[in-house]
Every structure is written in structure tokens, then in C-alpha cells.
Write an enzyme that holds these catalytic residues in place. Structure first.
Site, short mmCIF file in Angstrom:
data_model
loop_
_atom_site.label_atom_id
_atom_site.label_comp_id
_atom_site.label_asym_id
_atom_site.label_seq_id
_atom_site.Cartn_x
_atom_site.Cartn_y
_atom_site.Cartn_z
N GLU A 276 0.78 -1.22 0.00
CA GLU A 276 0.00 0.00 0.00
C GLU A 276 0.82 1.29 0.00
OE1 GLU A 276 0.24 -1.29 4.46
OE2 GLU A 276 0.07 -2.26 2.50
N ASN A 277 2.04 1.30 -0.55
CA ASN A 277 2.82 2.54 -0.59
C ASN A 277 1.91 3.71 -0.95
OD1 ASN A 277 5.28 0.79 -0.57
ND2 ASN A 277 4.61 0.34 -2.65
N HIS A 309 -8.62 -3.36 -1.02
CA HIS A 309 -7.84 -3.54 0.21
C HIS A 309 -6.71 -2.51 0.28
CE1 HIS A 309 -5.94 -6.23 3.37
NE2 HIS A 309 -4.88 -5.53 2.98
N GLU A 310 -5.92 -2.44 -0.78
CA GLU A 310 -4.77 -1.53 -0.76
C GLU A 310 -5.21 -0.07 -0.77
OE1 GLU A 310 -2.01 -2.89 -0.09
OE2 GLU A 310 -2.76 -4.91 -0.45
#
Length: 860
Positions: A276-277, A309-310
Site C-alpha cells: 500500500e505505498n 484492500h490496498e
């Protein structure tokens, strides 16, 4: 327990990083410099300590800035302590608390694993090429530059990346300056300053990339990127989902997305599923790219869930971040739940909450029933322990399940209000679980900490027993474990009953209680399968009444699913016999729900374990399977129908896969015919059925099938197709073919390291070649350790191995090989749980074999 490490944030607190990196992909090296603007805190000393790992520090300076001006301090000694992942900068003078600029020049090598700064390899037009990418979670930013690499150490970052000019450079924020030098064929890209964030969220990607873009309603630029080896249209589905995910979460959280752009990049080599940057989310290709006409409904659903989700992490985890890794669930549990919330809103006809119960619910319950499994919230004393926390069944699945239970307990409106207040109060900050509970308590009027802490801070869950006689119901709760001798009789949970009767209380907090009903109707609890517990209806009359509800179609899909699951788990823990489970399974013969059929397939898979104790029952299992699938096979057939529900596409695959196992003659014949057609026309097989058709041809020994699929795997860039081929080839019953597959695993040009574990676990679970796969794993363990030791997947290997052990002989093999490795912190927990899991399974199989044999004898 490993030695604890001192938190470096307690002595130096960064506020801003000026980071410059120079990449040399051909030499597989990089160099750079960083100026860290921060505060020295605590007692005066003569050193500042930073995290670093594997870097060569070539120059350092320390400068203090205050009202009197700048003061330079000579660094007389640099000590790198790789054992602690530190570099200590020793000053010739005392350094007092205050503002400092610490400058470090350094160099390093691109990592051979998939952490820090690393290469991703792919083939395009016959030539091998590479991207350069980063993976800094959980504590790998220190492999790229000296820093304070702890989640609480939030700072802003100004990044400059220099690289060859034959590629694009992306980072968390948009580029603000780009220069090229035609003489040196180099480019230099400067990126806008980031928001205040943790080091593990910094990221960049460099290489030949292509993209498709869209804009959200608020104007955020959303782009999906891949290598030029992928078809551009494979990005279309992800662009749509990524855009809609941001719009959903902005509305649900009532907090705008805080960055001007959102990039999603498919990487050819990537250890995790996705990362998830902030503003630059990275993915495995197979969970981002949807190939038109070639990607199945299952794959499209997985892609949508992973993107959601991310994207949810951009709020949960990035905007507001846990202080330390023991609160990892604050990130992952919420993202696990919110992915389903978002996708259900986008595609209500997919019924993904049923998938949530079937996938996350079952994974969590079955893992959580083993003695020694971690709690959702677990103390972390050393970075070596961090990777052991990422147990997908606990921190993701169980945590998400608990939060879903909480949301349904307090109501969605209060839940959303609490989340919005939480984000607003703690924007760009770090939190602990108590901060979230405070916001939700204020919104709901409930003491959320008192409700949630027993579920989060202790492992396991209760079995709620229901004893009803006429209008009197006695409810009791007990700690549930597969090994009942190890239950903790003192454990209690506040159990939300979600009951069919208003006469029952909302919560069961006591060990037991008795209630009076207005009539003699049998009660049903845990409606909607919303609670993280199982139910034992302990009278035959009650179970018969529920069976009647199943056959009358009066229970929801997930309720029918959980009745079957609970029966299975109760049998494994010796509350009943597994023969009783199989009798219940027969009642599902007319079942039409895809998630329920997945549960039925799981029961069949569990029953197949008894074959290791008595091979003669396999024919009986196959007969049962053929009987069970008859109704749905006749309804669904092989051809997808216009406008059929997405669930039927997935169910067709489940039915045909079961039929292939059950040696249904028409299914075997059709699969082999389709395989021959596929060689001429790859559209001949619907994507949902592709791996099944391939697998039948391999299992049946169809001439040339094995070699054809190996070549297909090596020639395609389609990640879905590669996965289907992998699933099919590993079905082989030939030891020679298994050896051939295993011989490819160490060649990264043939099998990417990110995929190696999948091939190995499939072969380990194949009882026909299990010995071959086990020997390969044990003989090559040094290579596995060296290749994956820094990877989050490393501690999965003992878990995979434990999943295939069904006999005392295999228990002894597992113990002999893995017990000597208990000294490795990263493996310790999963080895111990693996030993427990195998012991429980062997006990259960030996105990229940007679009841299973009797069931099949009676059902002939």
C-alpha cells in the site's frame, strides 16, 4: 524470545528527509545521499544511531541548528552493527538535545531478494529486461538509505532519483522536475514533497512502463501501470476499480483522499500480493491485470478485492498509522474488512460477503482452533519477529471478521461516524488501538474496548452450546480448541448472539445463562454468520429442526455454510463423530449456492485425508462426490449461459472439479476433448475451467499434455495462465514428472521466486508425489533459507509442510526436520503450531476412521 531492541525514535526523531538515489541497473548497484532533518531527544550523548542494513557508509556530517546559528560536528568514528541493523555516528563532542541535520553518503547493492531496492525481470520481444522497484514494509527501508525505520518515526520526504533515460520513474508523489542528459543517457527526476508518513511507505519504480488513467469525481489522477510485455487492455478493469475504490472510501470515511494522484503498478517480481505505498501501490501481476476474455470471474473478484484492500490502506495505515507493529491489526484487519465493503457496493450481484464468510471466516476459525496460534494483537520485541505477525488467517482474516462483528453489533451508522472522527483527529499521526476504541465508543455509546479487547488480546474463540427443552434455552460458552485437553477454562468473551429470538440477550458474557421463550420454536443463533464463534446445538431434536430449515431453504447461504463448518470442527474436537458430518453433507444434495458448495468441497477434502489411513475408502468417497454433484452438473453443464449470475460461473468450476476427482466419466471425457481443442483455439475453454481441464489431462496421462503445458507456462506472459498451468502440472501422479517440476524451482528464469512456494506446496499436498516433494524441500533447505530469509513468505514453509501430514510417520518426519529450526525466531511460531496441528490431526483421523468407514459401509 529474541533480544529486544531499543527504539531508535527514542533518541532521534526525523522530521524531513532530503534523499537522492543514483541507480545503476546494469551493475546492480546504487549510491546516494540523505540529509535527515530531525531532533535529538533524551539525554546528551556523543552519537546518533540510524538504521541501515547492507549499506556502505562513505561520508557523514552532523550539523546542529539553533538560534546561535549552525554548528558542525566532526564524526570521528562510524560503527556499522549489522546484527542490530544500525550505523552509529560518533561525534568528537557532546551532542545535546535539539535540532540537527545529519548527512550520510552511502552505496549499496540491489538485493537478490524482493526487499529494499530490487530488480524485477521480464521478457519482451525475446529480450530479458528489468524494472527496479522497492519493498520497504515492514523494516526494509534501511536497506535503501540510512533512516529511523520505525512506523512511529513519521517524516516528510523529498526524493530525487537518477537512472538511465530508457525508462519512467514513479514515486509516491508527482514529479516536479525532470532533466535528461543526452550525453550520459541519464535522467534525473525530482518528486514533490510527500505528506508526513512512515519510512515503510516510501517507494519508487523505474523501467519501461505503460499505463491507462482515469480521474475520480474529485479530480484525483488514477493510473494503472505494467511492463510493456503485457497487453495494454489488461489494465482497463483495474483502472475502473481503482478509481471507484477511492470514490467509495472518500464517501464512506467522509475524508478526502489526501494525494493528487494514485498509481497502481503490476510488478513481474513481487513477494507479497500487494503493498500500500502511499500514492504508488505495487502488486503482483496476477492480482492487478485482468486479461479480456481470458480472466475468470474468480480472478476479477480477487483483483477487485485486492485493489480495494490496498486503497483502503491509504487511510487505514498511511494517513493514520500504528505506533508499533504490535498494532499491525489496525492496518490489516480493517483493510481486510473494508475490501469487501467496497466491492459489495460496486458489485452487489457478486455477493462478496458470502465469499468473506467462506474464505476469511473459515480460514480464521480453523487456524484459531489450534493451541499456540498468535492473538490478533501480539507483542513485538525485535524486528525479526515482525514478519511472523503477518499470519493471513489471524491478523487479516480473524481481525477483519472481528471488526465486521463489531460493526454489526453497534450498527453501521455509528461505525462510520466513529471512523470519520478517528481519521479527523489523528490525520498524519500514529495511534494505538485505544484511540480507535475511544472514537467508536463516543459514536456508539458502547464501551468498545471492553467488547473488543477479549477478542483481540487472547487467541482462540468460544463454542456456544445451545440446549433447548421446550421453551427453556440454556446457553453456555467454552474455549474451543482442536485439542480439548488444552482449553483454558477461565476464558470468556462477550459473545454477540445475533439470535432468531428477541427473548435471548444481545450478548452472552457469562459462562452460561438460561432464558425462557414465548413458545417452543427452536432458536437459531449467529444469524448471518456474523460472530467469530461456532455453535453446538446439543440435542438431536434441535439439529433435526435445523436440518428441516436447510431443506426448506429457510436459512441464508452463509448460515447453511456455517452449520456444515461447525459440524466439521466439532467432530475434529471430538464433540461428535465425522461420520455424522458426512450424514449432514448428504442433506446438501440439492444445494445451489456457490459458497456453500465451497464448504462442501472442503468437507470432501477433509474426508480424503482418511485415505492415508485406509486407501479402500477412496472409491466410496468418489461415489459420494458423484452423487452430490448430479443435480448441479445437470443444471450448469459446461457452457456459460447468457446473463447467468457470476456465482454460477464459479460454481460450475467447483462442480466440474469435484466431478473430475470423483472420476465422473462424462466430465473426464469432455475435459480431454476440450484440452485437445485448446491446442488449436485457446478460446475453447472458459477461463474459470481452464486449470481443471489442464489438470485432468495431466492426471490421466494424456499424451504430450505435460510437455505442452510446461512449454505454455514458459512462453506466456499471462500471469493467470501461468497460475492455471502450475495448478494442473502439480496434479501429476508421476514421480519422474514431479522431479522435473521440482528441478525447475531454483531457476528464476523458469519459476519466479515469488511463485516457487506455490509449486512446492501443491506437490507436497499431492499424495502420489509427496515423498518426492518432501525430499526436495529438505535437501534444498539451505537454498530456501538463503533465498527467502528476509521474505514474509519464509515462515510459511513449515506451515505448508504441516498441512500435508496425516499420519504418525509424517508427524515424525516433520518433527525430525523442523524441531532443530526452532531457534530461528522467524520460524519458531509456525513450527510450534505445525507440530500441534499435526498431532491434533493424527489423533482426529485415527479416532474417527471407524465412524467414516461405517458411514460408507452403510451408504453403499
Amino acid at each position: 524470545m529474541s533480544k529486544s531492541v531499543k527504539r531508535l525514535y527514542e533518541q532521534f526523531q526525523p522530521e524531513h528527509y532530503d534523499l537522492q538515489l543514483k541507480l545503476d541497473p546494469d551493475a546492480m548497484t546504487f549510491g546516494g545521499s540523505v540529509i535527515i532533518h530531525g531532533k535529538k531527544v533524551g539525554r546528551p550523548s556523543q552519537r546518533i544511531t540510524l538504521h541501515q542494513k547492507g549499506l556502505t557508509v562513505t561520508s557523514t556530517t552532523i550539523r546542529r541548528t539553533d538560534k546561535k546559528g549552525d554548528t558542525m560536528f566532526a564524526v570521528e568514528r562510524i560503527n556499522a552493527h549489522d546484527g542490530y541493523d544500525e550505523v552509529r555516528l560518533h561525534s568528537s563532542e557532546m551532542l545535546y538535545p535539539g535540532d540537527y541535520h545529519v548527512m550520510v553518503e552511502f552505496s549499496g547493492k540491489l538485493t537478490s531478494g524482493m526487499t529494499g531496492i530490487y530488480p524485477c525481470f521480464y521478457t519482451h520481444e525475446g529480450a530479458e529486461k528489468k524494472l527496479i522497484a522497492t519493498q520497504f514494509e515492514s523494516h526494509h527501508a534501511r536497506e535503501a538509505f540510512p533512516c529511523i525505520d520505525e512506523p512511529e518515526a513519521k517524516a516528510t520526504f523529498s526524493l530525487v532519483v537518477e537512472a538511465p533515460d530508457a525508462g519512467i520513474i514513479l514515486s509516491n508523489t508527482p514529479a516536479v522536475r525532470h532533466e535528461t542528459d543526452d550525453g550520459s543517457h541519464r535522467q534525473r527526476t525530482e518528486f514533490a514533497e510527500t505528506p508526513r508518513m512512515s519510512t515503510y511507505l516510501l517507494a519508487f519504480v523505474y523501467g519501461e512502463l505503460q499505463s491507462k488513467s482515469a480521474k475520480t469525481q474529485r479530480g484525483t489522477e488514477v493510473s494503472v501501470w505494467s511492463t510493456v510485455a503485457q497487453p495494454l487492455e489488461a489494465l482497463d478493469f483495474a483502472v475502473d476499480i481503482a478509481k471507484r475504490s477511492i470514490e467509495f472510501f472518500e464517501d464512506y470515511f467522509n475524508v478526502p483522499y489526501p494525494l493528487p494522484k494514485s498509481d497502481h503498478v503490476a510488478l513481474p517480481d513481487f513477494s507479497s500480493g500487494a503493498m500500500e505505498n502511499w500514492g504508488l501501490i505495487t502488486y503482483r501481476e496476477r492480482v492487478l491485470l485482468a486479461y479480456p476474455g481470458e480472466s475468470s470471474q474468480s480472478v476479477r473478484e480477487q483483483i477487485a478485492l485486492v485493489i480495494a484492500h490496498e486503497t483502503s490502506h491509504q487511510w487505514f495505515g498511511n494517513l493514520v498509522t500504528m505506533k508499533w507493529w504490535d498494532d499491525l491489526w489496525l492496518n490489516e484487519s480493517f483493510a481486510d474488512m473494508m475490501e469487501y465493503q467496497a466491492v459489495d457496493t460496486m458489485f452487489p450481484d457478486w455477493h462478496v460477503w458470502d465469499t468473506f464468510v467462506n474464505h476469511d471466516g473459515l480460514s480464521a476459525l480453523r487456524r484459531d482452533s489450534i493451541y499456540g496460534v498468535q492473538a490478533v494483537k501480539t507483542a513485538v520485541h525485535h524486528p525479526d519477529e515482525i514478519n511472523t505477525l503477518f499470519d493471513p488467517s489471524i491478523v487479516y482474516a480473524k481481525g477483519g471478521r472481528l471488526l465486521t462483528m463489531l460493526k454489526n453489533y453497534i450498527g453501521e451508522e455509528a461505525f462510520r461516524q466513529g471512523l470519520s472522527a478517528y481519521f479527523t483527529k489523528h490525520t498524519y499521526g500514529n495511534t494505538e488501538g485505544t484511540d480507535l476504541w475511544a472514537a467508536l465508543s463516543e459514536a456508539s455509546g458502547h464501551d468498545i474496548g471492553a467488547f473488543m479487547n477479549p477478542w483481540l488480546q487472547q487467541s482462540g474463540f468460544p463454542v456456544v452450546s445451545v440446549h433447548q427443552e421446550a421453551d427453556s434455552v440454556r446457553l453456555s460458552q467454552e474455549h474451543f480448541l482442536d485439542d480439548r485437553a488444552k482449553i483454558d477454562s477461565t476464558r470468556r468473551w462477550p459473545v454477540p448472539l445475533f439470535s432468531s429470538s428477541d427473548s435471548l440477550p444481545t450478548l452472552l458474557e457469562e459462562s452460561s445463562l438460561t432464558c425462557q421463550l414465548p413458545d417452543n420454536t427452536f432458536v437459531y443463533i449467529n444469524r448471518g454468520a456474523l460472530g467469530h464463534y461456532i455453535v453446538n446445538y446439543d440435542t438431536a431434536e434441535h439439529r433435526a429442526a435445523l436440518l428441516g430449515l436447510i431443506q426448506a431453504g429457510e436459512l441464508a447461504n452463509v448460515e447453511r455454510l456455517m452449520l456444515l463448518n461447525d459440524a466439521s470442527m466439532l467432530a475434529r474436537a471430538n464433540y461428535q463423530h465425522y461420520g455424522d458430518v458426512l450424514r449432514l453433507l448428504e442433506a446438501y444434495e440439492s444445494e445451489t449456492s456457490e459458497p456453500v458448495w465451497d464448504m462442501m468441497a472442503l468437507i470432501v477434502g477433509e474426508t480424503k485425508r482418511f485415505i492415508d489411513l485406509d486407501e479402500k475408502i477412496e472409491d466410496a468417497i468418489k461415489r459420494l462426490v458423484r452423487k452430490l454433484i448430479t443435480h448441479e452438473y445437470e443444471r450448469l453443464g459446461w457452457e456459460e449461459k447468457p446473463d447467468e449470475p457470476a456465482s454460477d460461473q464459479k460454481l460450475r468450476a467447483t462442480i466440474i472439479a469435484l466431478g473430475a476427482y470423483g472420476e465422473h466419466s462424462a466430465i473426464i471425457k469432455k475435459a480431454i476433448e476440450l484440452f485437445e481443442s485448446y491446442k488449436k483455439d485457446q478460446a475453447a475453454i472458459p477461463a474459470e475451467l481452464r486449470s481443471i481441464v489442464f489438470g485432468v489431462s495431466v492426471k490421466e496421462g494424456t499424451a504430450g499434455a505435460f510437455d505442452y503445458l510446461v512449454k505454455l507456462h514458459d512462453s506466456t506472459s499471462n500471469s493467470d495462465l501461468k497460475g492455471d498451468v502450475s495448478a494442473a502440472l502439480t496434479i501429476t501422479r508421476s514421480a519422474d514428472e514431479a522431479q522435473q517440476l521440482l528441478g525447475r524451482l531454483k531457476d528464476a528464469k523458469l519459476i519466479k521466486p515469488q511463485d516457487m512456494d506455490r509449486w512446492l506446496v501443491y506437490l507436497l499436498r499431492n499424495r502420489y508425489v509427496r515423498d518426492v516433494a518432501w525430499s526436495w524441500m529438505t535437501d534444498n533447505w539451505s537454498w530456501i533459507e538463503e533465498t527467502f530469509k528476509n521474505d514474509k513468505s519464509y515462515d510459511y514453509f513449515p506451515r505448508y509442510a504441516a498441512s500435508m501430514c496425516n499420519t504418525k510417520e509424517w508427524a515424525d518426519k516433520y518433527k525430525a526436520f523442523f524441531e532443530p529450526k526452532l531457534g530461528q525466531v522467524v520460524l519458531k511460531r509456525n513450527i510450534e503450531v505445525g507440530l500441534e496441528e499435526i498431532t491434533n490431526r493424527v489423533t482426529w483421523l485415527e479416532r474417527d476412521l471407524p465412524s467414516v468407514q461405517q458411514f460408507f459401509k452403510a451408504s453403499k
